[in-house]
Each structure stands twice: as C-alpha cells, then as structure tokens.
Design an enzyme around this catalytic site. Structure first.
Site, PDB file in Angstrom:
ATOM      1  N   SER A 143      15.393   9.885  10.818  1.00 50.52           N
ATOM      2  CA  SER A 143      14.116  10.562  10.570  1.00 50.52           C
ATOM      3  C   SER A 143      13.991  10.808   9.065  1.00 50.52           C
ATOM      4  O   SER A 143      15.017  10.934   8.369  1.00 50.52           O
ATOM      5  CB  SER A 143      14.109  11.903  11.306  1.00 50.52           C
ATOM      6  OG  SER A 143      13.041  12.719  10.848  1.00 50.52           O
ATOM      7  N   TYR A 156      18.740  19.651  13.011  1.00 55.27           N
ATOM      8  CA  TYR A 156      18.136  18.325  13.202  1.00 55.27           C
ATOM      9  C   TYR A 156      18.290  17.502  11.923  1.00 55.27           C
ATOM     10  O   TYR A 156      18.715  16.340  11.962  1.00 55.27           O
ATOM     11  CB  TYR A 156      16.656  18.494  13.560  1.00 55.27           C
ATOM     12  CG  TYR A 156      15.911  17.201  13.830  1.00 55.27           C
ATOM     13  CD1 TYR A 156      15.967  16.589  15.079  1.00 55.27           C
ATOM     14  CD2 TYR A 156      15.116  16.609  12.846  1.00 55.27           C
ATOM     15  CE1 TYR A 156      15.258  15.412  15.338  1.00 55.27           C
ATOM     16  CE2 TYR A 156      14.401  15.438  13.091  1.00 55.27           C
ATOM     17  CZ  TYR A 156      14.480  14.851  14.335  1.00 55.27           C
ATOM     18  OH  TYR A 156      13.782  13.691  14.589  1.00 55.27           O
TER      19      TYR A 156
HETATM   20  N1  LIG Z   1       8.144  11.137  17.210  1.00 57.46           N
HETATM   21  C1  LIG Z   1       8.352  11.408  15.935  1.00 57.46           C
HETATM   22  O1  LIG Z   1       7.449  11.848  15.219  1.00 57.46           O
HETATM   23  C2  LIG Z   1       9.707  11.134  15.333  1.00 57.46           C
HETATM   24  C3  LIG Z   1       9.844  11.268  13.931  1.00 57.46           C
HETATM   25  C4  LIG Z   1      11.087  11.027  13.350  1.00 57.46           C
HETATM   26  C5  LIG Z   1      12.156  10.662  14.149  1.00 57.46           C
HETATM   27  N2  LIG Z   1      12.004  10.546  15.501  1.00 57.46           N
HETATM   28  C6  LIG Z   1      13.182  10.166  16.283  1.00 57.46           C
HETATM   29  O2  LIG Z   1      12.870   9.063  17.102  1.00 57.46           O
HETATM   30  C7  LIG Z   1      13.635   9.116  18.311  1.00 57.46           C
HETATM   31  C8  LIG Z   1      12.716   9.035  19.524  1.00 57.46           C
HETATM   32  O3  LIG Z   1      11.795  10.102  19.442  1.00 57.46           O
HETATM   33  P1  LIG Z   1      10.516  10.215  20.400  1.00 57.46           P
HETATM   34  O4  LIG Z   1       9.530  11.010  19.669  1.00 57.46           O
HETATM   35  O5  LIG Z   1      10.145   8.876  20.940  1.00 57.46           O
HETATM   36  O6  LIG Z   1      11.154  11.125  21.576  1.00 57.46           O
HETATM   37  P2  LIG Z   1      10.629  11.437  23.057  1.00 57.46           P
HETATM   38  O7  LIG Z   1       9.195  11.108  23.168  1.00 57.46           O
HETATM   39  O8  LIG Z   1      11.058  12.831  23.364  1.00 57.46           O
HETATM   40  O9  LIG Z   1      11.494  10.431  23.947  1.00 57.46           O
HETATM   41  C9  LIG Z   1      12.882  10.611  24.001  1.00 57.46           C
HETATM   42  C10 LIG Z   1      13.513   9.589  24.920  1.00 57.46           C
HETATM   43  O10 LIG Z   1      14.925   9.834  24.961  1.00 57.46           O
HETATM   44  C11 LIG Z   1      15.350  10.117  26.300  1.00 57.46           C
HETATM   45  N3  LIG Z   1      16.472  11.056  26.193  1.00 57.46           N
HETATM   46  C12 LIG Z   1      16.462  12.276  25.596  1.00 57.46           C
HETATM   47  N4  LIG Z   1      17.690  12.824  25.661  1.00 57.46           N
HETATM   48  C13 LIG Z   1      18.494  11.926  26.291  1.00 57.46           C
HETATM   49  C14 LIG Z   1      19.860  11.900  26.651  1.00 57.46           C
HETATM   50  N5  LIG Z   1      20.658  12.934  26.367  1.00 57.46           N
HETATM   51  N6  LIG Z   1      20.360  10.812  27.281  1.00 57.46           N
HETATM   52  C15 LIG Z   1      19.550   9.758  27.575  1.00 57.46           C
HETATM   53  N7  LIG Z   1      18.242   9.726  27.261  1.00 57.46           N
HETATM   54  C16 LIG Z   1      17.711  10.803  26.637  1.00 57.46           C
HETATM   55  C17 LIG Z   1      14.076  10.625  26.991  1.00 57.46           C
HETATM   56  O11 LIG Z   1      14.071  10.446  28.388  1.00 57.46           O
HETATM   57  P3  LIG Z   1      14.663  11.582  29.400  1.00 57.46           P
HETATM   58  O12 LIG Z   1      14.022  12.877  29.006  1.00 57.46           O
HETATM   59  O13 LIG Z   1      14.323  11.091  30.762  1.00 57.46           O
HETATM   60  O14 LIG Z   1      16.137  11.572  29.149  1.00 57.46           O
HETATM   61  C18 LIG Z   1      13.035   9.699  26.356  1.00 57.46           C
HETATM   62  O15 LIG Z   1      13.081   8.423  26.947  1.00 57.46           O
HETATM   63  C19 LIG Z   1      14.441  10.424  18.234  1.00 57.46           C
HETATM   64  O16 LIG Z   1      15.724  10.168  17.755  1.00 57.46           O
HETATM   65  C20 LIG Z   1      13.661  11.250  17.222  1.00 57.46           C
HETATM   66  O17 LIG Z   1      14.463  12.204  16.574  1.00 57.46           O
HETATM   67  C21 LIG Z   1      10.814  10.782  16.108  1.00 57.46           C
END
Ligand SMILES: NC(=O)c1ccc[n+]([C@@H]2O[C@H](COP(=O)([O-])OP(=O)(O)OC[C@H]3O[C@@H](n4cnc5c(N)ncnc54)[C@H](OP(=O)(O)O)[C@@H]3O)[C@@H](O)[C@H]2O)c1
Length: 256
Positions: A143, A156
């Site tokens: 991130s 984080y």
């Molecule tokens: N969205 C943003 O703005 C943003 C910005 C910077 C970085 N990121 C990074 O990008 C990545 C994805 O983010 P996102 O926004 O797409 O998140 P999200 O919408 O919350 O999706 C998270 C995914 O991970 C799964 N998950 C969570 N904990 C888990 C675990 N312990 N074991 C297995 N699966 C797990 C969730 O499914 P279940 O709940 O069914 O497990 C879901 O499929 C993360 O690392 C986040 O920090 C996101």
C-alpha cells in the site's frame, strides 16, 4: 514469441483474498490471460459465486491464511493440483484504524498475522514449487501506506512497509532460482475494504484533493499491473514496488 511475452497461458497461480475487491480483479485478469488460478478466501459463498462465473480455469479454496492450519491447507491443495507453481499473489490484507497508543496486543497480532506473516510464510512454504516453475513470480500487494504516512494507523503502515522490504530481500535471495519478487502499492481503490472510509463524503473529498488524477482507482488498475509483473514481458524486473496511486505519492504540493 511476442504473444507469449504478454500472456499467462498455462501458468498456475495462487491469489490470496481472491473473492473480493483487488484480489477478485486479479483472479479475473489472470484467467482472461490464460492462467489456471486458485482463489483463496475464508468465506465459501463468495468463492462459489466466482466459480459460477468462471467454471473454466478457476479453483477455489476456503482457508484462513493468517493461521498455520489455513496455510497448510493451501499448500496441500496446491501440491495435490499442480506439480509446480508459477505465480503467488499475496493480496490478503486487513486493518483496524486507531491511534498508536490504543492498539491491544490482540489487534496488533491480528493485523500482523493477516498482512505480513501470511505473506512471509506462504513465500517460504511455496518456495520449492516456485523453484520448479523455473520462472516463478511473487507479487505482494502492499500500500502507499507502506511508503509514506497515511492516516491508516501505524500497525497497517508497518506491515505494508515490511512487505516492501520482504519483496526486496526475497528478490535478491531467490534470483538464483529465477524467482522474481515484486510489489504493487495502491492508493484508494474502490473495494469493500476502502468503501468503509470512502462512504464518508468529507473523507472522500480529502482523498480526491490529494490525488493529482482526481479520482479513486479501480481494482482493474491494480490487476493490470500485477499481470504485467507476472508475465515474461517483465522478465528483468525484480525487487520493485510500483505505486498505483493516480500520482498521490509524487504529489508534494498541488493546491486546487
Ligand atoms: N482498497 C484499497 O483502497 C487498498 C489500498 C491499498 C492497499 N490495499 C491492499 O490491497 C489488498 C486487497 O484489499 P481489498 O480492498 O481488495 O480488500 P477487501 O475488499 O476487504 O477483500 C479482501 C479479500 O481478502 C480475503 N481475506 C481477508 N482476510 C483473509 C484471510 N485471513 N485469509 C484468507 N482470505 C482473507 C477476503 O475474503 P474473506 O473475507 O471471505 O476471507 C477478500 O476476498 C489488501 O492487502 C489491502 O491492504 C487496498
């Protein structure tokens, strides 16, 4: 030859957190480019829905990769399905936003185990299968909060900064096995995780006002970069962290 450089045909890939948001977009991008993908998440329902859309090329596994048991289930599944692994995407991430003084040790452990330990252990556990690929790739989803201060909470930011350094260390250590290790660092991307803060109009405006491109990113903006870093086309790129941020991290002073 040109076609193969820009293709993932026949590649075997694992995407953690593959059922929603950025992970789901990576799964779809990989399948479109010809890969076989194992999508991992905790909840079966979301994975099943994805499987209905992609009966060809998609495999699913319900496992919690923040635990040793969940990771072992993942390793067993990959070994049963394939004799090598070409791509590992460590995408799982979570957050609890608090002032640094307010974190409990349980919250600290939860964020570290989910964001950092899962990635470190999966890299190590899957290393033998990535070696067998002879052109293995790891992509860590970090991130911009791991590059500069963002009001996400210190824990984080710590995990995401550590993922960037893990990327560099493994890239150098495993280059001898032709395993490339890269990272992407998104700024705000429209996903369920980001929606929890972006639904506040004031916060949304504050984000936009600091983003030169004046918009929130899409999951596909991230998955395209991940696909490039997984392809033979990027064969000489390793240890790098690519910000997908509409200019946020290069924006020193850009008043409206
Ligand atoms: N969205 C943003 O703005 C943003 C910005 C910077 C970085 N990121 C990074 O990008 C990545 C994805 O983010 P996102 O926004 O797409 O998140 P999200 O919408 O919350 O999706 C998270 C995914 O991970 C799964 N998950 C969570 N904990 C888990 C675990 N312990 N074991 C297995 N699966 C797990 C969730 O499914 P279940 O709940 O069914 O497990 C879901 O499929 C993360 O690392 C986040 O920090 C996101």
């Amino acid at each position: 030859m040109q076609q193969n450089r820009w293709s993932l045909a026949g590649k075997k890939a694992v995407v953690t957190g593959g059922s929603k948001g950025i992970g789901e977009a990576i799964v779809k991008e990989f399948i479109a480019l010809g890969a076989d993908v194992l999508a991992v998440a905790r909840k079966t329902e979301d994975l099943q829905q994805l499987l209905q859309q992609y009966p060809e090329g998609l495999h699913i596994l319900a496992a919690d990769v923040s635990t040793p048991e969940g990771r072992q289930t993942l390793i067993d599944t990959v070994q049963q399905k394939w004799d090598k692994l070409d791509i590992l995407v460590n995408n799982v991430g979570t957050n609890i936003r608090k002032p640094a003084t307010a974190y409990t040790s349980e919250e600290y452990d939860f964020i570290l185990n989910t964001n950092l330990r899962s990635a470190f252990e999966l890299c190590r556990l899957l290393h033998p299968m990535l070696v067998k690929s002879e052109q293995g790739n790891i992509i860590n989803i970090t991130s911009v909060a791991g590059l500069v201060h963002v009001r996400t909470g210190a824990v984080y930011g710590m995990t995401k900064a550590a993922l960037v350094q893990l990327t560099r260390n493994l890239a150098a250590e495993w280059a001898e096995h032709n395993i490339r290790v890269n990272a992407v660092a998104p700024w705000y991307i429209s996903t369920p995780l980001a929606q929890t803060v972006l639904q506040n109009p004031e916060y949304y405006e504050a984000v936009i006002s600091r983003t030169p491109m004046r918009k929130i990113g899409k999951p596909e903006d991230v998955s395209a970069a991940v696909a490039f870093l997984s392809m033979p086309a990027s064969a000489y790129t390793t240890g790098q962290c690519l910000a997908i941020d509409g200019g946020f991290t290069i924006n020193g002073f850009h008043p409206l």
